[in-house]
Design a protein around this motif. Structure first.
Motif, PDB file in Angstrom:
ATOM      1  N   THR A   1       2.314   0.431 -18.563  1.00  0.00           N
ATOM      2  CA  THR A   1       0.895   0.105 -18.375  1.00  0.00           C
ATOM      3  C   THR A   1       0.737  -1.243 -17.684  1.00  0.00           C
ATOM      4  OG1 THR A   1       0.315   1.413 -20.313  1.00  0.00           O
ATOM      5  CG2 THR A   1      -1.321  -0.172 -19.549  1.00  0.00           C
ATOM      6  N   ARG A   2       1.524  -2.246 -18.081  1.00  0.00           N
ATOM      7  CA  ARG A   2       1.474  -3.572 -17.442  1.00  0.00           C
ATOM      8  C   ARG A   2       1.926  -3.493 -15.991  1.00  0.00           C
ATOM      9  NH1 ARG A   2       3.634  -5.207 -22.277  1.00  0.00           N
ATOM     10  NH2 ARG A   2       5.719  -5.380 -21.370  1.00  0.00           N
ATOM     11  N   ILE A   3       3.006  -2.746 -15.755  1.00  0.00           N
ATOM     12  CA  ILE A   3       3.516  -2.618 -14.387  1.00  0.00           C
ATOM     13  C   ILE A   3       2.459  -1.966 -13.490  1.00  0.00           C
ATOM     14  CG2 ILE A   3       5.200  -1.399 -12.939  1.00  0.00           C
ATOM     15  CD1 ILE A   3       7.240  -1.855 -15.221  1.00  0.00           C
ATOM     16  N   LEU A   4       1.859  -0.887 -13.977  1.00  0.00           N
ATOM     17  CA  LEU A   4       0.836  -0.207 -13.177  1.00  0.00           C
ATOM     18  C   LEU A   4      -0.386  -1.101 -12.960  1.00  0.00           C
ATOM     19  CD1 LEU A   4       1.057   3.399 -14.655  1.00  0.00           C
ATOM     20  CD2 LEU A   4       2.085   2.503 -12.548  1.00  0.00           C
ATOM     21  N   LYS A   5      -0.710  -1.903 -13.939  1.00  0.00           N
ATOM     22  CA  LYS A   5      -1.817  -2.853 -13.783  1.00  0.00           C
ATOM     23  C   LYS A   5      -1.477  -3.878 -12.704  1.00  0.00           C
ATOM     24  CE  LYS A   5      -4.732  -6.070 -16.289  1.00  0.00           C
ATOM     25  NZ  LYS A   5      -4.951  -6.789 -17.538  1.00  0.00           N
ATOM     26  N   ASP A   6      -0.229  -4.364 -12.690  1.00  0.00           N
ATOM     27  CA  ASP A   6       0.208  -5.305 -11.650  1.00  0.00           C
ATOM     28  C   ASP A   6       0.064  -4.692 -10.259  1.00  0.00           C
ATOM     29  OD1 ASP A   6       0.849  -7.193 -13.553  1.00  0.00           O
ATOM     30  OD2 ASP A   6       3.018  -6.806 -13.477  1.00  0.00           O
TER      31      ASP A   6
ATOM     32  N   GLU B   1       0.830  -1.209   0.000  1.00  0.00           N
ATOM     33  CA  GLU B   1       0.000   0.000   0.000  1.00  0.00           C
ATOM     34  C   GLU B   1       0.864   1.259   0.000  1.00  0.00           C
ATOM     35  OE1 GLU B   1      -3.357   2.220  -0.398  1.00  0.00           O
ATOM     36  OE2 GLU B   1      -3.074   0.069  -0.672  1.00  0.00           O
ATOM     37  N   THR B   2       1.955   1.253   0.739  1.00  0.00           N
ATOM     38  CA  THR B   2       2.866   2.398   0.765  1.00  0.00           C
ATOM     39  C   THR B   2       3.457   2.648  -0.615  1.00  0.00           C
ATOM     40  OG1 THR B   2       3.404   2.025   3.090  1.00  0.00           O
ATOM     41  CG2 THR B   2       4.989   3.297   1.807  1.00  0.00           C
ATOM     42  N   VAL B   3       3.917   1.592  -1.268  1.00  0.00           N
ATOM     43  CA  VAL B   3       4.494   1.728  -2.612  1.00  0.00           C
ATOM     44  C   VAL B   3       3.425   2.192  -3.590  1.00  0.00           C
ATOM     45  CG1 VAL B   3       5.600   0.491  -4.530  1.00  0.00           C
ATOM     46  CG2 VAL B   3       6.350   0.081  -2.174  1.00  0.00           C
ATOM     47  N   ARG B   4       2.233   1.610  -3.516  1.00  0.00           N
ATOM     48  CA  ARG B   4       1.135   2.032  -4.404  1.00  0.00           C
ATOM     49  C   ARG B   4       0.849   3.524  -4.247  1.00  0.00           C
ATOM     50  NH1 ARG B   4      -3.807   0.551  -3.734  1.00  0.00           N
ATOM     51  NH2 ARG B   4      -4.382   0.755  -5.891  1.00  0.00           N
ATOM     52  N   LEU B   5       0.777   3.992  -3.015  1.00  0.00           N
ATOM     53  CA  LEU B   5       0.500   5.409  -2.777  1.00  0.00           C
ATOM     54  C   LEU B   5       1.613   6.289  -3.340  1.00  0.00           C
ATOM     55  CD1 LEU B   5      -0.971   5.272   0.838  1.00  0.00           C
ATOM     56  CD2 LEU B   5      -2.195   5.835  -1.271  1.00  0.00           C
TER      57      LEU B   5
ATOM     58  N   LEU C   1       3.567   5.545  -5.859  1.00  0.00           N
ATOM     59  CA  LEU C   1       3.508   5.470  -7.323  1.00  0.00           C
ATOM     60  C   LEU C   1       2.484   6.445  -7.904  1.00  0.00           C
ATOM     61  CD1 LEU C   1       3.842   1.643  -7.941  1.00  0.00           C
ATOM     62  CD2 LEU C   1       5.543   3.426  -8.412  1.00  0.00           C
ATOM     63  N   HIS C   2       1.456   6.761  -7.142  1.00  0.00           N
ATOM     64  CA  HIS C   2       0.448   7.722  -7.605  1.00  0.00           C
ATOM     65  C   HIS C   2       1.041   9.109  -7.847  1.00  0.00           C
ATOM     66  CE1 HIS C   2      -3.343   5.529  -7.496  1.00  0.00           C
ATOM     67  NE2 HIS C   2      -2.854   4.884  -6.452  1.00  0.00           N
ATOM     68  N   SER C   3       2.156   9.411  -7.217  1.00  0.00           N
ATOM     69  CA  SER C   3       2.739  10.743  -7.355  1.00  0.00           C
ATOM     70  C   SER C   3       3.779  10.839  -8.470  1.00  0.00           C
ATOM     71  CB  SER C   3       3.386  11.171  -6.030  1.00  0.00           C
ATOM     72  OG  SER C   3       4.519  10.374  -5.763  1.00  0.00           O
ATOM     73  N   PHE C   4       4.077   9.725  -9.116  1.00  0.00           N
ATOM     74  CA  PHE C   4       5.118   9.704 -10.149  1.00  0.00           C
ATOM     75  C   PHE C   4       4.561   9.958 -11.533  1.00  0.00           C
ATOM     76  CE2 PHE C   4       8.192   6.653  -7.793  1.00  0.00           C
ATOM     77  CZ  PHE C   4       8.473   7.652  -6.896  1.00  0.00           C
ATOM     78  N   LYS C   5       5.429  10.463 -12.383  1.00  0.00           N
ATOM     79  CA  LYS C   5       5.116  10.605 -13.805  1.00  0.00           C
ATOM     80  C   LYS C   5       5.939   9.559 -14.550  1.00  0.00           C
ATOM     81  CE  LYS C   5       4.097  15.512 -13.942  1.00  0.00           C
ATOM     82  NZ  LYS C   5       4.399  16.789 -14.598  1.00  0.00           N
TER      83      LYS C   5
END
Length: 163
Positions: free
Chosen positions: A146-151, A128-132, A134-138
């Motif tokens: 796209t595959r990585i973000l889907k994972d 959850e920390t990593v997911r949060l 990742l939301h701030s990255f470009k």
């Protein structure tokens, strides 16, 4: 936190033991996570069965099985890639940093507060920390990203993507 870990400056019992030898105190503690090894940097990251279970689970979930489970192996893999902006490498660095942080936090919670969490709970917190984060990255928009973000269960629309 990572700066301290890479320089082996965390106050683990093996380091405290050196300080206490001058005063004559010789009490060494076992690892509070697995109750087997001595509380040391190498044991904590990730020779301890508790922390190794977390690291191995996360690295297999996110395609990092090539990164071994001992700190020196992780550092050897990570240091040459430290400045990489590849999505896969950035995520690997985030997973490593979050795992180390939560392992240290768990060790301290057990040491100072007598609070225990199961390894699966730490895995959830790390993901959850990593997911949060990742939301701030470009990221550049491509099929691999796209595959990585889907994972990571992040919809492309949720993350700012550069064309």
């Amino acid at each position: 936190m990572c700066w301290l870990i890479f320089r082996r400056k965390l106050s683990t019992q093996d380091r405290i033991h050196v300080w206490n030898m001058a005063s004559g105190s010789m009490n060494l503690m076992c690892c509070l996570l697995c109750k087997k090894g001595m509380d040391s940097h190498n044991h904590l990251f990730f020779e301890c069965s508790y922390s190794n279970q977390i690291w191995c689970s996360l690295r297999s979930k996110f395609g990092m099985t090539h990164i071994q489970g001992k700190w020196d192996d992780i550092a050897t893999w990570l240091i040459p890639r430290a400045t990489s902006k590849s999505a896969r490498i950035v995520i690997a660095k985030l997973v490593m940093a979050a795992t180390a942080y939560y392992i240290w936090q768990e060790r301290n919670a057990r040491y100072f507060k007598n609070q225990l969490r199961r390894p699966e709970k730490l895995e959830e917190l790390i993901v959850e920390t990593v997911r949060l984060k990742l939301h701030s990255f470009k990221f550049k928009k491509n099929d691999r990203v796209t595959r990585i973000l889907k994972d990571w269960k992040i919809a492309s629309a949720e993350v700012m993507l550069d064309d």
